[in-house]
Design a protein around this motif. Sequence first.
Motif, PDB file in Angstrom:
ATOM      1  N   GLN A 131       0.829  -1.210   0.000  1.00  0.00           N
ATOM      2  CA  GLN A 131       0.000   0.000   0.000  1.00  0.00           C
ATOM      3  C   GLN A 131       0.862   1.258   0.000  1.00  0.00           C
ATOM      4  OE1 GLN A 131      -3.305   0.028  -0.570  1.00  0.00           O
ATOM      5  NE2 GLN A 131      -2.866  -2.139  -0.873  1.00  0.00           N
ATOM      6  N   VAL A 132       1.950   1.241   0.763  1.00  0.00           N
ATOM      7  CA  VAL A 132       2.866   2.381   0.802  1.00  0.00           C
ATOM      8  C   VAL A 132       3.531   2.567  -0.564  1.00  0.00           C
ATOM      9  CG1 VAL A 132       5.032   3.229   1.818  1.00  0.00           C
ATOM     10  CG2 VAL A 132       3.265   2.239   3.289  1.00  0.00           C
ATOM     11  N   ILE A 133       3.954   1.476  -1.173  1.00  0.00           N
ATOM     12  CA  ILE A 133       4.582   1.554  -2.500  1.00  0.00           C
ATOM     13  C   ILE A 133       3.595   2.117  -3.518  1.00  0.00           C
ATOM     14  CG2 ILE A 133       5.478   0.170  -4.427  1.00  0.00           C
ATOM     15  CD1 ILE A 133       6.891  -1.570  -2.267  1.00  0.00           C
ATOM     16  N   LYS A 134       2.355   1.649  -3.491  1.00  0.00           N
ATOM     17  CA  LYS A 134       1.330   2.171  -4.410  1.00  0.00           C
ATOM     18  C   LYS A 134       1.142   3.673  -4.226  1.00  0.00           C
ATOM     19  CE  LYS A 134      -1.512  -1.932  -5.173  1.00  0.00           C
ATOM     20  NZ  LYS A 134      -2.820  -2.563  -4.925  1.00  0.00           N
ATOM     21  N   LYS A 165       2.167   6.741  -7.064  1.00  0.00           N
ATOM     22  CA  LYS A 165       1.266   7.789  -7.565  1.00  0.00           C
ATOM     23  C   LYS A 165       1.900   9.174  -7.488  1.00  0.00           C
ATOM     24  CE  LYS A 165      -3.049   5.446  -6.477  1.00  0.00           C
ATOM     25  NZ  LYS A 165      -4.212   5.395  -5.594  1.00  0.00           N
ATOM     26  N   THR A 166       2.755   9.390  -6.488  1.00  0.00           N
ATOM     27  CA  THR A 166       3.411  10.685  -6.319  1.00  0.00           C
ATOM     28  C   THR A 166       4.799  10.718  -6.969  1.00  0.00           C
ATOM     29  OG1 THR A 166       4.365  10.043  -4.185  1.00  0.00           O
ATOM     30  CG2 THR A 166       2.182  11.080  -4.139  1.00  0.00           C
ATOM     31  N   ASN A 167       5.138   9.655  -7.699  1.00  0.00           N
ATOM     32  CA  ASN A 167       6.429   9.523  -8.389  1.00  0.00           C
ATOM     33  C   ASN A 167       7.641   9.543  -7.461  1.00  0.00           C
ATOM     34  OD1 ASN A 167       5.576   9.128 -11.058  1.00  0.00           O
ATOM     35  ND2 ASN A 167       5.140  11.316 -11.258  1.00  0.00           N
ATOM     36  N   LYS A 168       7.434   9.185  -6.204  1.00  0.00           N
ATOM     37  CA  LYS A 168       8.565   9.096  -5.277  1.00  0.00           C
ATOM     38  C   LYS A 168       9.152   7.692  -5.240  1.00  0.00           C
ATOM     39  CE  LYS A 168       7.355  13.096  -2.645  1.00  0.00           C
ATOM     40  NZ  LYS A 168       7.166  13.711  -1.372  1.00  0.00           N
ATOM     41  N   ARG A 203      14.131  -2.917 -11.254  1.00  0.00           N
ATOM     42  CA  ARG A 203      14.676  -2.029 -10.220  1.00  0.00           C
ATOM     43  C   ARG A 203      13.565  -1.239  -9.543  1.00  0.00           C
ATOM     44  NH1 ARG A 203      20.324  -2.448  -9.486  1.00  0.00           N
ATOM     45  NH2 ARG A 203      21.225  -3.001 -11.465  1.00  0.00           N
ATOM     46  N   ILE A 204      13.768  -1.017  -8.259  1.00  0.00           N
ATOM     47  CA  ILE A 204      12.906  -0.117  -7.505  1.00  0.00           C
ATOM     48  C   ILE A 204      13.724   1.141  -7.258  1.00  0.00           C
ATOM     49  CG2 ILE A 204      11.629   0.264  -5.363  1.00  0.00           C
ATOM     50  CD1 ILE A 204      11.395  -2.806  -5.105  1.00  0.00           C
ATOM     51  N   VAL A 205      13.242   2.265  -7.751  1.00  0.00           N
ATOM     52  CA  VAL A 205      13.934   3.537  -7.590  1.00  0.00           C
ATOM     53  C   VAL A 205      13.155   4.363  -6.564  1.00  0.00           C
ATOM     54  CG1 VAL A 205      14.773   5.606  -8.749  1.00  0.00           C
ATOM     55  CG2 VAL A 205      14.713   3.418  -9.985  1.00  0.00           C
ATOM     56  N   ILE A 206      13.825   4.678  -5.469  1.00  0.00           N
ATOM     57  CA  ILE A 206      13.180   5.383  -4.357  1.00  0.00           C
ATOM     58  C   ILE A 206      13.804   6.766  -4.194  1.00  0.00           C
ATOM     59  CG2 ILE A 206      12.718   5.336  -1.870  1.00  0.00           C
ATOM     60  CD1 ILE A 206      13.048   2.259  -2.026  1.00  0.00           C
ATOM     61  N   SER A 207      12.958   7.769  -4.156  1.00  0.00           N
ATOM     62  CA  SER A 207      13.413   9.143  -3.938  1.00  0.00           C
ATOM     63  C   SER A 207      14.064   9.242  -2.562  1.00  0.00           C
ATOM     64  CB  SER A 207      12.203  10.092  -4.022  1.00  0.00           C
ATOM     65  OG  SER A 207      12.565  11.353  -3.543  1.00  0.00           O
ATOM     66  N   ASN A 208      15.134  10.023  -2.480  1.00  0.00           N
ATOM     67  CA  ASN A 208      15.829  10.219  -1.200  1.00  0.00           C
ATOM     68  C   ASN A 208      14.976  10.979  -0.193  1.00  0.00           C
ATOM     69  OD1 ASN A 208      18.130   8.895  -2.047  1.00  0.00           O
ATOM     70  ND2 ASN A 208      19.090  10.751  -2.812  1.00  0.00           N
ATOM     71  N   SER A 209      13.928  11.595  -0.651  1.00  0.00           N
ATOM     72  CA  SER A 209      13.134  12.459   0.234  1.00  0.00           C
ATOM     73  C   SER A 209      12.055  11.694   1.011  1.00  0.00           C
ATOM     74  CB  SER A 209      12.467  13.559  -0.579  1.00  0.00           C
ATOM     75  OG  SER A 209      11.522  13.005  -1.475  1.00  0.00           O
TER      76      SER A 209
END
Length: 166
Positions: free
Chosen positions: A138-141, A145-148, A155-161
């Motif tokens: 649910q958190v990933i979904k 949606k917010t492109n973070k 690959r899973i790309v995660i924003s540093n923020s």
Amino acid sequence: MKRKIELKEFLITQSTGIYILKFQDKTLTEFDEFMQKFKNCDDKLIKDDFNRIIKAIQKISESGALERYFRIEGKYKDNVVAIPLYIESRKNHPTLRLYCLRLSDHLIIIGNGDTKFQNYNNNPQIVQYTKDLASLEQVIKYYKKTNKIKLNHNRIVISNSINIEI
């Protein structure tokens, strides 16, 4: 209380990205806990299950996180699955399962696992593992949606923020 999670690359191949998760308040990843608990198990049937799980992970890394390699174990609408798909039926002996979050044919997040009789709801530890993975989905979904968080092939790309918490 929410707990912070770190997603770590476990094995990235041409076809598959396999990630593991670590809760910030623990020293080991969930998969490392599973390995420590069952790698040297004395029970022959559980040891056989463990070896099937390891072989399945190798197969998934080569072929992709295809649906046919997993057993649906969570609720129908989430992507919580278990490895291995098939274990011979046992009347009075538990089976071993490793729980994962299958994000696509190219991405999985490996969680933790334990032994179970017929229904995973009979083991409170397994219920918690599957709830954690469903919450993580649910958190990933939400962050997708917010492109973070972006899922790019394997690959899973995660924003540093962002901090991932469940």
